[in-house]
Design a protein around this motif. Structure first.
Motif, PDB file in Angstrom:
ATOM      1  N   GLY A  53       0.832  -1.192   0.000  1.00 44.33           N
ATOM      2  CA  GLY A  53       0.000   0.000   0.000  1.00 44.33           C
ATOM      3  C   GLY A  53       0.869   1.244   0.000  1.00 44.33           C
ATOM      4  O   GLY A  53       1.970   1.252   0.547  1.00 44.33           O
ATOM      5  N   SER A  54       0.379   2.304  -0.644  1.00 39.81           N
ATOM      6  CA  SER A  54       1.109   3.570  -0.661  1.00 39.81           C
ATOM      7  C   SER A  54       0.902   4.305   0.657  1.00 39.81           C
ATOM      8  O   SER A  54      -0.012   3.999   1.427  1.00 39.81           O
ATOM      9  CB  SER A  54       0.623   4.439  -1.819  1.00 39.81           C
ATOM     10  N   THR A  55       1.724   5.299   0.901  1.00 37.70           N
ATOM     11  CA  THR A  55       1.533   6.171   2.048  1.00 37.70           C
ATOM     12  C   THR A  55       0.234   6.951   1.838  1.00 37.70           C
ATOM     13  O   THR A  55       0.022   7.492   0.751  1.00 37.70           O
ATOM     14  CB  THR A  55       2.708   7.164   2.173  1.00 37.70           C
ATOM     15  N   PRO A  56      -0.643   6.998   2.836  1.00 36.66           N
ATOM     16  CA  PRO A  56      -1.898   7.741   2.671  1.00 36.66           C
ATOM     17  C   PRO A  56      -1.646   9.205   2.317  1.00 36.66           C
ATOM     18  O   PRO A  56      -0.745   9.839   2.845  1.00 36.66           O
ATOM     19  CB  PRO A  56      -2.572   7.608   4.037  1.00 36.66           C
ATOM     20  N   THR A  57      -2.467   9.708   1.391  1.00 35.43           N
ATOM     21  CA  THR A  57      -2.372  11.082   0.901  1.00 35.43           C
ATOM     22  C   THR A  57      -3.671  11.808   1.205  1.00 35.43           C
ATOM     23  O   THR A  57      -4.754  11.269   0.958  1.00 35.43           O
ATOM     24  CB  THR A  57      -2.165  11.086  -0.634  1.00 35.43           C
ATOM     25  N   GLN A  58      -3.565  13.041   1.728  1.00 39.39           N
ATOM     26  CA  GLN A  58      -4.770  13.838   1.930  1.00 39.39           C
ATOM     27  C   GLN A  58      -5.271  14.285   0.568  1.00 39.39           C
ATOM     28  O   GLN A  58      -4.536  14.871  -0.212  1.00 39.39           O
ATOM     29  CB  GLN A  58      -4.501  15.060   2.787  1.00 39.39           C
ATOM     30  N   ILE A  59      -6.531  13.967   0.258  1.00 37.31           N
ATOM     31  CA  ILE A  59      -7.073  14.306  -1.055  1.00 37.31           C
ATOM     32  C   ILE A  59      -8.206  15.314  -1.008  1.00 37.31           C
ATOM     33  O   ILE A  59      -8.469  15.995  -1.990  1.00 37.31           O
ATOM     34  CB  ILE A  59      -7.515  13.054  -1.831  1.00 37.31           C
ATOM     35  N   LEU A  60      -8.912  15.391   0.118  1.00 39.84           N
ATOM     36  CA  LEU A  60     -10.040  16.322   0.246  1.00 39.84           C
ATOM     37  C   LEU A  60     -10.068  16.888   1.660  1.00 39.84           C
ATOM     38  O   LEU A  60      -9.644  16.218   2.606  1.00 39.84           O
ATOM     39  CB  LEU A  60     -11.365  15.618  -0.062  1.00 39.84           C
TER      40      LEU A  60
END
Length: 92
Positions: A53-60
Motif C-alpha cells: 500500500g502507498s503512504t496515505p495522501t490527503q485528497i479532500l
C-alpha cells in the motif's frame, strides 16, 4: 487482505490514524482505499498494487470520503459535503 481462491491472507495495517471507509478495486493488482483522519477529519486515500500500500495522501478537506474506480486511471472520490476529486493513475 487478499483471497487466493481458497483462503484469505492476513490483513495489513495501512494507517491506524485513518478510519478507512471505502475501497474500490479494478483487479487484484489495483485498489484504492479512502477514509477520514481521526484527528483532522480530512479525506485520505491510499493505493494498493497487489503487494504494498502507498503512504496515505490527503485528497479532500472534508472526511467521509467514498471511492469508485472504473480503471487504474479513472477513479472518483467524493467527500461528505459533495466535493469530488479524480485520480488519473498517479495523481489526484
Amino acid at each position: 487482505m487478499q483471497f487466493n481462491g481458497s483462503s484469505w491472507s492476513k490483513p495489513q495495517l495501512v494507517d491506524d490514524s485513518i478510519d478507512w471507509l471505502s475501497v474500490s478495486c479494478t483487479s487484484s493488482q489495483f485498489c484504492v482505499a479512502t477514509g477520514m483522519g481521526f484527528d483532522d477529519q480530512h479525506g485520505y486515500a491510499t493505493t494498493f498494487d497487489g503487494a504494498h500500500g502507498s503512504t496515505p495522501t490527503q485528497i479532500l478537506p472534508n472526511g467521509s470520503v467514498v471511492i469508485s474506480c472504473a480503471t487504474t486511471a479513472a477513479c472518483v472520490a467524493v467527500d461528505g459535503v459533495g466535493d469530488a476529486i479524480t485520480y488519473a493513475g498517479s495523481t489526484w
